[in-house]
Design a protein around this motif. Structure first.
Motif, PDB file in Angstrom:
ATOM      1  N   GLY A   1     -29.726 -24.112 -26.952  1.00  0.00           N
ATOM      2  CA  GLY A   1     -28.976 -25.007 -26.071  1.00  0.00           C
ATOM      3  C   GLY A   1     -28.074 -25.968 -26.809  1.00  0.00           C
ATOM      4  O   GLY A   1     -27.752 -27.045 -26.302  1.00  0.00           O
TER       5      GLY A   1
ATOM      6  N   HIS B   1     -24.719 -27.734 -28.332  1.00  0.00           N
ATOM      7  CA  HIS B   1     -23.556 -28.111 -27.527  1.00  0.00           C
ATOM      8  C   HIS B   1     -22.508 -28.828 -28.347  1.00  0.00           C
ATOM      9  O   HIS B   1     -22.753 -29.278 -29.464  1.00  0.00           O
TER      10      HIS B   1
ATOM     11  N   SER C   1     -22.707 -26.588 -22.441  1.00  0.00           N
ATOM     12  CA  SER C   1     -23.182 -26.257 -23.783  1.00  0.00           C
ATOM     13  C   SER C   1     -22.602 -24.917 -24.205  1.00  0.00           C
ATOM     14  O   SER C   1     -22.010 -24.171 -23.414  1.00  0.00           O
TER      15      SER C   1
ATOM     16  N   ALA D   1     -24.223 -22.333 -24.795  1.00  0.00           N
ATOM     17  CA  ALA D   1     -24.938 -21.297 -24.048  1.00  0.00           C
ATOM     18  C   ALA D   1     -24.304 -21.041 -22.683  1.00  0.00           C
ATOM     19  O   ALA D   1     -24.397 -19.928 -22.157  1.00  0.00           O
ATOM     20  N   SER D   2     -23.650 -22.031 -22.109  1.00  0.00           N
ATOM     21  CA  SER D   2     -23.065 -21.856 -20.790  1.00  0.00           C
ATOM     22  C   SER D   2     -21.853 -20.938 -20.810  1.00  0.00           C
ATOM     23  O   SER D   2     -21.402 -20.475 -19.757  1.00  0.00           O
TER      24      SER D   2
ATOM     25  N   VAL E   1     -31.069 -19.371 -23.022  1.00  0.00           N
ATOM     26  CA  VAL E   1     -31.712 -20.332 -23.942  1.00  0.00           C
ATOM     27  C   VAL E   1     -33.160 -19.880 -24.077  1.00  0.00           C
ATOM     28  O   VAL E   1     -33.994 -20.175 -23.219  1.00  0.00           O
TER      29      VAL E   1
ATOM     30  N   ASP F   1     -25.771 -27.037 -16.280  1.00  0.00           N
ATOM     31  CA  ASP F   1     -25.773 -25.575 -16.186  1.00  0.00           C
ATOM     32  C   ASP F   1     -27.006 -25.134 -15.411  1.00  0.00           C
ATOM     33  O   ASP F   1     -27.778 -25.963 -14.926  1.00  0.00           O
TER      34      ASP F   1
ATOM     35  N   LEU G   1     -29.291 -22.805 -16.766  1.00  0.00           N
ATOM     36  CA  LEU G   1     -30.122 -22.096 -17.738  1.00  0.00           C
ATOM     37  C   LEU G   1     -31.479 -22.796 -17.865  1.00  0.00           C
ATOM     38  O   LEU G   1     -31.552 -23.978 -18.185  1.00  0.00           O
TER      39      LEU G   1
ATOM     40  N   SER H   1     -32.372 -25.003 -20.826  1.00  0.00           N
ATOM     41  CA  SER H   1     -31.292 -25.850 -21.325  1.00  0.00           C
ATOM     42  C   SER H   1     -31.607 -27.312 -21.042  1.00  0.00           C
ATOM     43  O   SER H   1     -32.025 -27.658 -19.932  1.00  0.00           O
TER      44      SER H   1
ATOM     45  N   TYR I   1     -30.114 -28.467 -17.840  1.00  0.00           N
ATOM     46  CA  TYR I   1     -30.436 -27.695 -16.637  1.00  0.00           C
ATOM     47  C   TYR I   1     -30.267 -28.547 -15.387  1.00  0.00           C
ATOM     48  O   TYR I   1     -30.927 -29.565 -15.197  1.00  0.00           O
TER      49      TYR I   1
ATOM     50  N   HIS J   1     -33.643 -31.779 -27.977  1.00  0.00           N
ATOM     51  CA  HIS J   1     -33.005 -30.577 -28.490  1.00  0.00           C
ATOM     52  C   HIS J   1     -34.085 -29.736 -29.158  1.00  0.00           C
ATOM     53  O   HIS J   1     -34.844 -30.213 -30.001  1.00  0.00           O
TER      54      HIS J   1
END
Length: 419
Positions: free
Chosen positions: A113, A115, A123, A125-126, A155, A330, A332, A335, A338, A374
């Motif tokens: 995750g 960013h 992030s 990941a998004s 993630v 997001d 995820l 994340s 989230y 994190h």
């Protein structure tokens, strides 16, 4: 003796494999002992560690291909962002954002995750629209955005398999200008934090928490072309903050030479040469360091920053610098963003791990109970608290069991966080 990037962790693995092809990767996964995946080694905890076999992705082919649809590219998971970005630029393409370091791998950043910064930007990941794993059983599993398990798999903390490829959202290339402002006042920042974080495409506040009245620097990265109204708002905000434009390039840590940093002073340049704080051809560290980060919902951010101000006397002696950034929500499951826009509170510590780990529980207890750490950095929150803060935590555990029913990817870190 193998260590992580920061040098604070020695891996316990009995063996490290460096497969150079998917067939060699499948062979490295064969067997019944524990395995974990090693990217660019930027985790500060034992997330990637195992007492079995570590599978490094650094020698796997770094491929970039057209994606399954317009506006997408398919890339090898082990590729570093700093190596991917120029190849996208050659094709006239760009990513929406990058982290402060271009030295990290795509797969590793996505798995944790990681960013960049920006009120309207998610992030790293998004940006994933499809992901492909090779499971410990040697099976290929592919998921795309919209599939039932996709939001849980992106993630994934290395618990589902080796990421062999990801498909990323891309857009036409663009330019960015970066300007650093010095000495913004905390009272003005906290009076209208939303105005501060929205003053550019990507905004970072840096502080050593050594002054109760002012932060050290405000870094503003502005996507071009800008507009006159936006520039006027930025100038008015800077004046309201009592800040002043830097007249020479700056490092996030005051007093450090800025050679490793990306170009500043408002000079336009390609997206991948401005969005990171540091250049790929330099080792960005100020020396041996540790890192922690907690991400809080925007509604809790001012209270969280006031809390850190109250702890400044305990934080400052161990701190190199603290960075405040924003990330868009997001869907995820694991994340830290989230279903909520978040403000990230990042700490770069001196490398005194016993002292840092003794301080972290006090920070975690004082921050709002919505703060999520994190995954790749130092934190001490217990498993039951992490489960409370992630509503899809148990769903992810079920997904993990389907991908890795024999538990070969489990390790001490996953056990400690409740997975």
């Amino acid at each position: 003796m193998e260590r992580n990037w920061a040098g604070n962790l020695e891996y316990r693995a009995a063996r490290i494999a460096h497969p150079a092809s998917i067939d060699e990767l499948r062979g490295a996964l064969a067997g019944d002992g524990p395995v974990r995946v090693l990217g660019t080694r930027h985790s500060f905890n034992d997330l990637a560690d195992t007492d079995g076999t570590l599978i490094a992705t650094d020698r796997l082919p770094g491929e970039v291909h057209a994606g399954s649809a317009q506006g997408a590219v398919r890339v090898s998971g082990g590729l570093r962002y700093g190596d991917l970005a120029p190849r996208l630029q050659e094709r006239g393409l760009a990513l929406a954002n990058l982290a402060s370091l271009p030295h990290i791998s795509v797969a590793g950043a996505v798995a944790t995750g990681t960013h960049g910064s920006g009120d309207r930007i998610g992030s790293l990941a998004s940006a994933v629209r499809a992901i492909e794993f090779l499971t410990p059983a040697g099976e290929t599993r592919a998921l795309a955005r919209g599939d039932a398990d996709f939001d849980g798999a992106v993630v994934h903390l290395g618990a589902l398999g080796v990421v062999t490829a990801v498909e990323l959202d891309v857009e036409p290339t663009y330019e960015v200008a970066q300007t650093v402002y010095e000495g913004p006042r905390w009272d003005a920042i906290l009076a209208d934090l939303d105005a501060v974080t929205s003053v550019g495409t990507s905004v970072s506040i840096f502080t050593r928490w050594s002054s109760g009245t002012a932060a050290d620097q405000l870094w503003v990265k502005q996507r071009l072309p800008g507009d006159a109204d936006g520039a006027a708002r930025r100038d008015a905000l800077v004046e309201r903050l009592g800040a002043r434009p830097a007249t020479v390039p700056r490092h996030p840590i005051l007093g450090m030479p800025a050679d490793a940093c990306t170009a500043q002073l408002g000079r336009p340049g390609p997206w991948f040469e401005r969005l990171p704080h540091f250049r790929l051809d330099f080792t960005p560290s100020a020396g041996e360091e540790l890192q922690s980060e907690y991400l809080v919902p925007r509604g809790d951010a001012v209270a969280a920053l006031e809390t850190l101000r109250s702890l400044a006397g305990r934080i400052a002696p161990l701190l190199q610098v603290c960075e405040v950034r924003t990330v868009r929500a997001d869907e995820l499951w694991l994340s830290p963003a989230y279903r909520t826009d978040v403000v990230a509170l990042h700490f770069t510590w001196v490398r005194d791990q016993p002292a840092v780990e003794a301080l972290l529980p006090a920070i975690e207890a004082a921050l709002p109970s919505t703060a999520r750490p994190h995954w790749g950095k130092l934190f001490t929150l217990p498993a039951e608290e992490l489960r409370r803060r992630y509503s899809r935590f148990d769903d992810f555990a079920v997904l993990r069991d389907r991908f890795d029913p024999s538990g070969r990817l489990r390790n001490g870190f996953l056990a400690r966080v409740g997975l």
